[in-house]
Scaffold this active site. Structure first.
Site, PDB file in Angstrom:
ATOM      1  NE  ARG A   1      -4.012  -1.903   2.165  1.00  0.00           N
ATOM      2  CZ  ARG A   1      -3.828  -2.742   3.176  1.00  0.00           C
ATOM      3  NH1 ARG A   1      -2.914  -2.498   4.087  1.00  0.00           N
ATOM      4  NH2 ARG A   1      -4.584  -3.807   3.266  1.00  0.00           N
TER       5      ARG A   1
ATOM      6  CE  LYS B   1      -0.025  14.207 -14.975  1.00  0.00           C
ATOM      7  NZ  LYS B   1      -0.316  14.592 -16.368  1.00  0.00           N
TER       8      LYS B   1
ATOM      9  CD  GLU C   1       8.246  15.897 -23.192  1.00  0.00           C
ATOM     10  OE1 GLU C   1       7.478  16.875 -23.036  1.00  0.00           O
ATOM     11  OE2 GLU C   1       7.860  14.760 -23.527  1.00  0.00           O
TER      12      GLU C   1
ATOM     13  CE  LYS D   1       6.146  17.416 -15.204  1.00  0.00           C
ATOM     14  NZ  LYS D   1       6.237  16.065 -15.724  1.00  0.00           N
TER      15      LYS D   1
ATOM     16  CD  GLU E   1      -2.966  17.075 -16.224  1.00  0.00           C
ATOM     17  OE1 GLU E   1      -2.040  16.416 -15.726  1.00  0.00           O
ATOM     18  OE2 GLU E   1      -3.379  16.926 -17.375  1.00  0.00           O
TER      19      GLU E   1
ATOM     20  NE  ARG F   1       1.334  17.518 -13.529  1.00  0.00           N
ATOM     21  CZ  ARG F   1       1.768  16.625 -12.659  1.00  0.00           C
ATOM     22  NH1 ARG F   1       1.298  16.623 -11.427  1.00  0.00           N
ATOM     23  NH2 ARG F   1       2.687  15.740 -12.996  1.00  0.00           N
TER      24      ARG F   1
ATOM     25  CG  ASN G   1      -1.350  17.176 -20.895  1.00  0.00           C
ATOM     26  OD1 ASN G   1      -0.537  16.306 -20.637  1.00  0.00           O
ATOM     27  ND2 ASN G   1      -2.331  17.502 -20.078  1.00  0.00           N
TER      28      ASN G   1
ATOM     29  CG  HIS H   1       2.380  15.389 -24.519  1.00  0.00           C
ATOM     30  ND1 HIS H   1       3.159  16.488 -24.794  1.00  0.00           N
ATOM     31  CD2 HIS H   1       3.185  14.512 -23.869  1.00  0.00           C
ATOM     32  CE1 HIS H   1       4.380  16.284 -24.321  1.00  0.00           C
ATOM     33  NE2 HIS H   1       4.428  15.086 -23.761  1.00  0.00           N
TER      34      HIS H   1
ATOM     35  CG  HIS I   1       0.328  10.547 -25.402  1.00  0.00           C
ATOM     36  ND1 HIS I   1      -0.223  11.038 -24.243  1.00  0.00           N
ATOM     37  CD2 HIS I   1       1.664  10.477 -25.191  1.00  0.00           C
ATOM     38  CE1 HIS I   1       0.755  11.241 -23.355  1.00  0.00           C
ATOM     39  NE2 HIS I   1       1.896  10.912 -23.918  1.00  0.00           N
TER      40      HIS I   1
ATOM     41  CG  HIS J   1       7.185  10.783 -25.355  1.00  0.00           C
ATOM     42  ND1 HIS J   1       5.829  10.587 -25.243  1.00  0.00           N
ATOM     43  CD2 HIS J   1       7.475  11.893 -24.635  1.00  0.00           C
ATOM     44  CE1 HIS J   1       5.322  11.533 -24.468  1.00  0.00           C
ATOM     45  NE2 HIS J   1       6.301  12.342 -24.087  1.00  0.00           N
TER      46      HIS J   1
HETATM   47  N1  LIG Z   1       5.535  10.734 -15.346  1.00  0.00           N
HETATM   48  C1  LIG Z   1       5.600  11.782 -16.120  1.00  0.00           C
HETATM   49  O1  LIG Z   1       5.222  12.889 -15.749  1.00  0.00           O
HETATM   50  C2  LIG Z   1       6.161  11.614 -17.495  1.00  0.00           C
HETATM   51  C3  LIG Z   1       6.460  12.743 -18.268  1.00  0.00           C
HETATM   52  C4  LIG Z   1       7.033  12.555 -19.511  1.00  0.00           C
HETATM   53  C5  LIG Z   1       7.281  11.274 -19.977  1.00  0.00           C
HETATM   54  N2  LIG Z   1       6.966  10.205 -19.211  1.00  0.00           N
HETATM   55  C6  LIG Z   1       7.216   8.845 -19.683  1.00  0.00           C
HETATM   56  O2  LIG Z   1       8.611   8.684 -19.835  1.00  0.00           O
HETATM   57  C7  LIG Z   1       8.855   7.747 -20.865  1.00  0.00           C
HETATM   58  C8  LIG Z   1       9.867   8.328 -21.795  1.00  0.00           C
HETATM   59  O3  LIG Z   1      11.043   8.608 -21.065  1.00  0.00           O
HETATM   60  P1  LIG Z   1      12.483   8.316 -21.680  1.00  0.00           P
HETATM   61  O4  LIG Z   1      12.585   8.954 -23.003  1.00  0.00           O
HETATM   62  O5  LIG Z   1      13.490   8.624 -20.660  1.00  0.00           O
HETATM   63  O6  LIG Z   1      12.345   6.741 -21.977  1.00  0.00           O
HETATM   64  P2  LIG Z   1      13.183   5.455 -21.597  1.00  0.00           P
HETATM   65  O7  LIG Z   1      13.168   5.225 -20.154  1.00  0.00           O
HETATM   66  O8  LIG Z   1      12.671   4.389 -22.486  1.00  0.00           O
HETATM   67  O9  LIG Z   1      14.674   5.832 -22.019  1.00  0.00           O
HETATM   68  C9  LIG Z   1      14.989   5.999 -23.358  1.00  0.00           C
HETATM   69  C10 LIG Z   1      16.130   5.066 -23.785  1.00  0.00           C
HETATM   70  O10 LIG Z   1      17.356   5.588 -23.288  1.00  0.00           O
HETATM   71  C11 LIG Z   1      18.033   4.587 -22.548  1.00  0.00           C
HETATM   72  N3  LIG Z   1      18.797   5.323 -21.525  1.00  0.00           N
HETATM   73  C12 LIG Z   1      18.316   6.084 -20.520  1.00  0.00           C
HETATM   74  N4  LIG Z   1      19.308   6.677 -19.872  1.00  0.00           N
HETATM   75  C13 LIG Z   1      20.458   6.285 -20.472  1.00  0.00           C
HETATM   76  C14 LIG Z   1      21.819   6.566 -20.255  1.00  0.00           C
HETATM   77  N5  LIG Z   1      22.216   7.430 -19.315  1.00  0.00           N
HETATM   78  N6  LIG Z   1      22.741   5.962 -21.043  1.00  0.00           N
HETATM   79  C15 LIG Z   1      22.349   5.100 -22.037  1.00  0.00           C
HETATM   80  N7  LIG Z   1      21.068   4.818 -22.307  1.00  0.00           N
HETATM   81  C16 LIG Z   1      20.139   5.408 -21.530  1.00  0.00           C
HETATM   82  C17 LIG Z   1      16.958   3.665 -22.047  1.00  0.00           C
HETATM   83  O11 LIG Z   1      17.470   2.383 -21.785  1.00  0.00           O
HETATM   84  C18 LIG Z   1      16.007   3.646 -23.242  1.00  0.00           C
HETATM   85  O12 LIG Z   1      16.474   2.756 -24.216  1.00  0.00           O
HETATM   86  C19 LIG Z   1       7.523   7.435 -21.505  1.00  0.00           C
HETATM   87  O13 LIG Z   1       7.050   6.222 -21.004  1.00  0.00           O
HETATM   88  C20 LIG Z   1       6.651   8.566 -21.024  1.00  0.00           C
HETATM   89  O14 LIG Z   1       5.280   8.216 -20.946  1.00  0.00           O
HETATM   90  C21 LIG Z   1       6.413  10.351 -17.992  1.00  0.00           C
HETATM   91 ZN   LIG Z   2       6.125  14.116 -22.979  1.00  0.00          ZN
END
Ligand SMILES: NC(=O)c1ccc[n+]([C@@H]2O[C@H](COP(=O)([O-])OP(=O)(O)OC[C@H]3O[C@@H](n4cnc5c(N)ncnc54)[C@H](O)[C@@H]3O)[C@@H](O)[C@H]2O)c1
Ligand SMILES: [Zn+2]
Length: 341
Positions: free
Chosen positions: A109, A131, A173, A215, A225, A229, A233, A236, A240, A250
């Site tokens: 939990r 999030k 972003e 942010k 949101e 906030r 988006n 997005h 998406h 992305h």
């Molecule tokens: N929670 C939120 O508010 C929020 C906001 C924006 C995006 N997201 C989510 O985040 C995700 C996208 O994030 P992302 O682009 O970091 O994706 P990811 O975690 O898939 O990383 C992208 C790639 O880079 C690699 N990588 C990461 N750091 C590295 C490093 N230092 N050296 C070598 N390789 C590395 C990872 O293995 C992966 O292959 C999506 O799922 C999206 O929905 C969430």
């Molecule tokens: Zn995004």
């Protein structure tokens, strides 16, 4: 260890350690009651950092941001005999942080968690704001919670191994933030491009901190949101829908989404900055157009969380640095998107 900066959100206070070193993590959470969650790419490239820590290594990629991975993490936590005093630390990109925060929020939990973002995108966006969640079939982030991490530790040395395409994803972003709220940053970004920005470490690290703070400020003012906030988006909604249907990252999908939103903004609000936005996205290696099947993309778009009955709350630009939310009837939106194909 450098001083932390605190952001007090309605639900919790989060400590940010900018320009810190990974080795300082052991001062924030004891190794004997912590489990690190990372992915194979981060683990392989930074293996020495993980020595001595309980670590769960996930397969990398968005396709693993699903319930099956949550189940497997929980099995491994049971194997580590994790209890309520444990802390989970997501060391990775946004996929790792979204999964870690979600598992930590439901395991027993809810247990404490923190993030060490390792991708540019996670540093400026995904690790911030609380999030956490997973995808379900084609629906991105359909299931999740809003819960803040206890801390964020930024070690910029992780970026030395980040693949080129991931830099562009992060800049999508950063450009988004500039478009909606930070005209001054937009002008600074115009002076650089992807290769020159990577060389100017002082500017780059300052830019990351500026975006993380921007942010955080938005989330602090509107954690759940209800208003501001939603501006985050921008790009997005269509983004998406494209991301789940086509082989786009992305950042690429959001860049295309932002370009379309600029075109809508021209028609609806007299926005005049589309050309500058398109040029800037290009400077950072991002696409601004894609041919896609409108019907297919629209089916997904209709399920977006920003839809209220037959209207979609769409984020538009009045000018660079100033975004607004406009409710658009779905029928009209469909007509617009078709018109731009
Ligand atoms: N929670 C939120 O508010 C929020 C906001 C924006 C995006 N997201 C989510 O985040 C995700 C996208 O994030 P992302 O682009 O970091 O994706 P990811 O975690 O898939 O990383 C992208 C790639 O880079 C690699 N990588 C990461 N750091 C590295 C490093 N230092 N050296 C070598 N390789 C590395 C990872 O293995 C992966 O292959 C999506 O799922 C999206 O929905 C969430
Ligand atoms: Zn995004």
């Amino acid at each position: 260890m450098k001083e932390s900066v605190s952001y007090r959100f309605t639900s919790a206070e989060v400590k940010y350690y900018f320009n810190a070193r990974f080795s300082a993590l052991s001062k924030l959470t004891g190794k004997d009651r912590t489990v690190l969650i990372t992915d194979e790419n981060v683990y392989r490239n930074h293996i020495s950092k993980f020595r001595g820590w309980n670590t769960i290594v996930l397969k990398p990629g968005e396709e693993f941001k699903v319930q099956a991975t949550v189940d497997s993490i929980i099995d491994q936590l049971i194997a580590f005999q994790a209890d309520r005093q444990f802390t989970l630390v997501g060391v990775g990109g946004g996929v790792v942080s979204d999964l870690t925060g979600y598992v930590a929020s439901v395991f027993m939990r809810g247990i404490s968690f923190g993030f060490v973002p390792t991708s540019l995108l996670a540093m400026v966006d995904a690790s911030i704001g609380g999030k956490n969640g997973i995808d379900v079939g084609p629906y991105k982030n359909l299931v999740g919670v809003i819960k803040q991490p206890a801390f964020l530790l930024f070690d910029f040395s992780f970026l030395s191994t980040l693949p080129e395409a991931e830099w562009s994803n992060g800049f999508a972003e950063i450009i988004k933030h500039a478009c909606i709220l930070d005209a001054a940053a937009f002008r600074l970004l115009e002076k650089y491009d992807l290769s020159s920005v990577k060389k100017d470490k002082k500017f780059l690290f300052g830019l990351i901190e500026r975006n993380a703070r921007l942010k955080s400020g938005v989330v602090k003012r509107d954690e759940y949101e209800k208003g501001e906030r939603r501006l985050l988006n921008f790009g997005h909604t269509l983004g998406h829908a494209l991301e789940t249907q086509y082989i786009l990252s992305h950042g690429q999908a959001v860049a295309i989404g932002m370009t379309y939103a600029c075109h809508f903004s021209e028609g609806l609000l007299g926005f005049s900055g589309t050309e500058r936005v398109v040029k800037l996205l290009g400077q950072y290696g991002l696409p601004t157009h894609a041919a896609f099947k409108t019907e297919k993309v629209f089916e997904i778009l209709k399920m977006d969380k920003k839809r209220v009955s037959r209207e979609m709350n769409y984020i538009m630009l009045e000018k660079i640095g100033k975004a607004v939310i406009l409710p658009i009837p779905l029928k009209e939106l469909e007509k617009w998107i078709k018109g731009l194909q």
